[in-house]
Structure formats: structure tokens, C-alpha cells
Design a protein around this motif. Structure first.
Motif: not given
Ligand SMILES: [Zn+2]
Length: 315
Positions: A202-203, A225-226, A249-253
């Protein structure tokens, strides 16, 4: 602590039945690359440049927890690669493969299920994933589809709710259900002590996001989900996507911001009465194309089409 090595072929293992997909891929050339992520957690990645669906690495990535209590695997790859995957696992640890957890239904993550179940693995997954496999097994073209082989269906299933916990090898493995995101039956798998989180598809950082609405995925679920994944990770957690590179984690932002921005533009164009063709022609992903690695044209069309279909309110 980090070491990587190349495993060439599974010579010690007898060939297994694989099932025939119309893959234009030379499975014989694939190598399985093993990388250690923690004291007893590993990832197995197919070599690059061979899988037309994923140029960066053949098939979906696999996770392995190994130790005196046996082996737990995350996902099972293409069935045609089972011998090589099993050989790679054996190089880590010769103990029994006891548990296999699926991140989601796609065949590059589950087609090897039946092969590993026949070696003794008990398969865990979302109820929705099992239902999808049962549906596939009843399709007219089910014969030869390894995902439709009942031997590979999950034995232990769960729905939305608190994580299912597996305690083994001095590790706690959390199977964290994700609301309909990439598919309708996504699970994140966290190794608490190793602080490693397998996040399925999902990413992705190879091509644009893939919301598989035909298999129950949704934009809303993907954003949820993110958010949930950001909460279940800290700044040191290694996040392992099914394809692409390891992230934090912060790559999700920026990823989440990109999805929200592109979805917002698609919504705006829908509001102006634009057709799908017109929305695609507007190249709404243009500001992100240079930053998005791998096959952007094709995956941008897929991504924008999914957004259009979902936001338009019907498939
Ligand atoms: Zn997938």
C-alpha cells in the motif's frame, strides 16, 4: 550487522509444481538476494531487470524470522520461485517453516502459498484475502492459477481489530490489519524487537500508488493505512515495502501529501465534468513525475484512473 549475499540456485531441492501464468519472465534467471535486518529478521528480494511488472526486483519481497522455534515467513512470492526462496530460507536456518503470513492477495506475494503449505507452513491472512482466493478458485480460468489452489488458502484468518500476535524466537510478531487500502485484505507485519515493519504494497516508491479497486482497495483506506502505519512505527523503524527500497516513517509524509494533492486535482476536474480521458490528458501527476522512480507513465495512468473511478463514485 548488515550483510547481504547472493544465493544462486536451489540445487538441493526437487522441482515443485508451479502452475502456469502467462508470465513473460525468465524465472530461471532470477536470483534471491538475502539481507539481514535485525538479529533474526531477514528480507529476501528477487533480482532486478527480469520481472516486467516490477523492473526493480522480481516479484514481491519476502520477510523471514528465523530461530530455534522455527521460521515465520511474510509472503511467498511467485510459485515458480519457490525452490529458490526455500533454498534462501534454508541458508538462513534449516528449521521448519511453521508460519506464513500474507500481506495481500496479489500473486507476486501469494502464489507460492500452496508450495510452502505442503512443506508444513500454516498460513495466516485476512478473511477478505481468503475469500478472494476462494472466489478465484471458482473462476473459469482457475486451473493452473497457483493463487486459486486450495492448498494455499489461509488456515487462520482475522478481520479488522487489534493485531494478531505470534510469539516465537524471542520476538513478538504483530499482524496488523489495514482497512481496504492496496486491496481489501491488507496486513502490516511488525517485528517488535527488531523494529522492522513489512508494509506490503500500500506504499510504493517504484511507480505511483496502486489502489486495486477490483480487489477491494480504496483511496480512503490507503490514507487511513498510511496514518495507522505512521502510528505503529517510530523514527528508527525500518519499513519494508513489497517492492522498492527500505524507508523510514517520515517518508510517508511526502507520499501521503502527493496522494492527497493528486486526488484533489482529479476531484476538481471531475467537478468540472471532465471525462477520464480528459483527466488523463491533464497530466495531474506532472509535478511528481521526476521524483517518482520507475515506469511513471504506465503507473500514473493506472493511479489516476483508479482515483477517477473511485472519486466519481463507481467503478
Ligand atoms: Zn500488490
Amino acid at each position: 550487522m548488515k550483510r547481504a549475499w547472493l544465493l544462486l540456485t536451489g540445487l538441493a531441492l526437487a522441482p515443485l509444481a508451479t502452475g502456469g501464468f502467462a508470465q513473460t519472465m525468465d524465472f530461471d534467471k532470477v536470483e534471491i538476494i538475502t539481507e539481514q535486518l535485525g538479529p533474526n529478521v531477514y528480507m529476501l528480494t528477487g533480482s532486478s531487470g527480469l520481472d516486467p511488472s516490477h523492473e526493480d526486483a522480481a516479484g514481491g519481497r519476502i520477510g523471514v524470522l528465523a530461530g530455534p522455534d522455527g521460521i515465520l515467513m511474510v509472503d511467498s512470492q511467485y510459485a515458480q520461485l519457490t525452490n529458490k526462496v526455500a533454498a534462501a530460507v534454508r541458508r538462513i536456518n534449516a528449521g521448519p517453516i511453521r508460519y506464513l503470513v500474507n500481506t495481500h492477495i496479489h500473486r507476486d506475494h501469494t502464489a507460492g502459498n500452496a508450495n510452502f503449505a505442503k512443506m508444513g507452513a500454516i498460513i495466516f491472512a485476512r478473511e477478505e484475502l481468503r475469500e478472494g482466493m476462494v472466489r478465484l478458485s471458482k473462476a473459469p480460468n482457475a486451473a493452473g492459477n497457483p493463487v486459486a489452489d486450495p492448498a494455499g488458502f489461509p488456515v487462520v484468518t482475522y478481520g479488522m481489530g487489534p493485531p494478531v500476535k505470534i510469539h516465537m524466537n524471542d520476538e513478538v510478531v504483530d499482524l496488523i490489519p489495514i482497512r481496504a487500502a492496496h486491496t481489501g485484505g491488507d496486513t502490516n507485519i511488525k517485528f517488535e524487537k527488531a523494529n522492522v515493519l513489512f508494509i506490503g504494497d500500500f506504499y510504493r516508491n517504484y511507480g505511483y500508488p496502486f489502489i486495486d479497486i477490483n480487489n477491494g482497495g480504496s483511496l480512503k483506506g490507503m490514507l487511513e493505512g498510511l496514518d495507522l502505519t505512521m502510528k505503529s512505527a517510530d523514527t528508527n523503524t525500518k519499513l519494508i515495502p513489497g517492492h522498492g527500497t527500505i524507508i523510514k516513517r517520515d517518508d510517508f509524509i511526502p507520499y501521503r501529501d502527493m496522494i492527497v494533492a493528486v486526488a484533489g486535482k482529479v476531484q476538481q476536474l471531475i467537478g468540472q465534468g471532465k471525462s477520464l480521458q480528459e483527466v488523463l490528458a491533464a497530466k495531474v501527476t506532472a509535478p511528481y513525475d521526476a521524483k517518482t522512480a520507475g515506469g511513471t507513465d504506465e503507473s500514473a495512468v493506472r493511479f489516476v484512473t483508479e482515483l477517477y473511478q473511485e472519486l466519481k463514485g463507481g467503478k
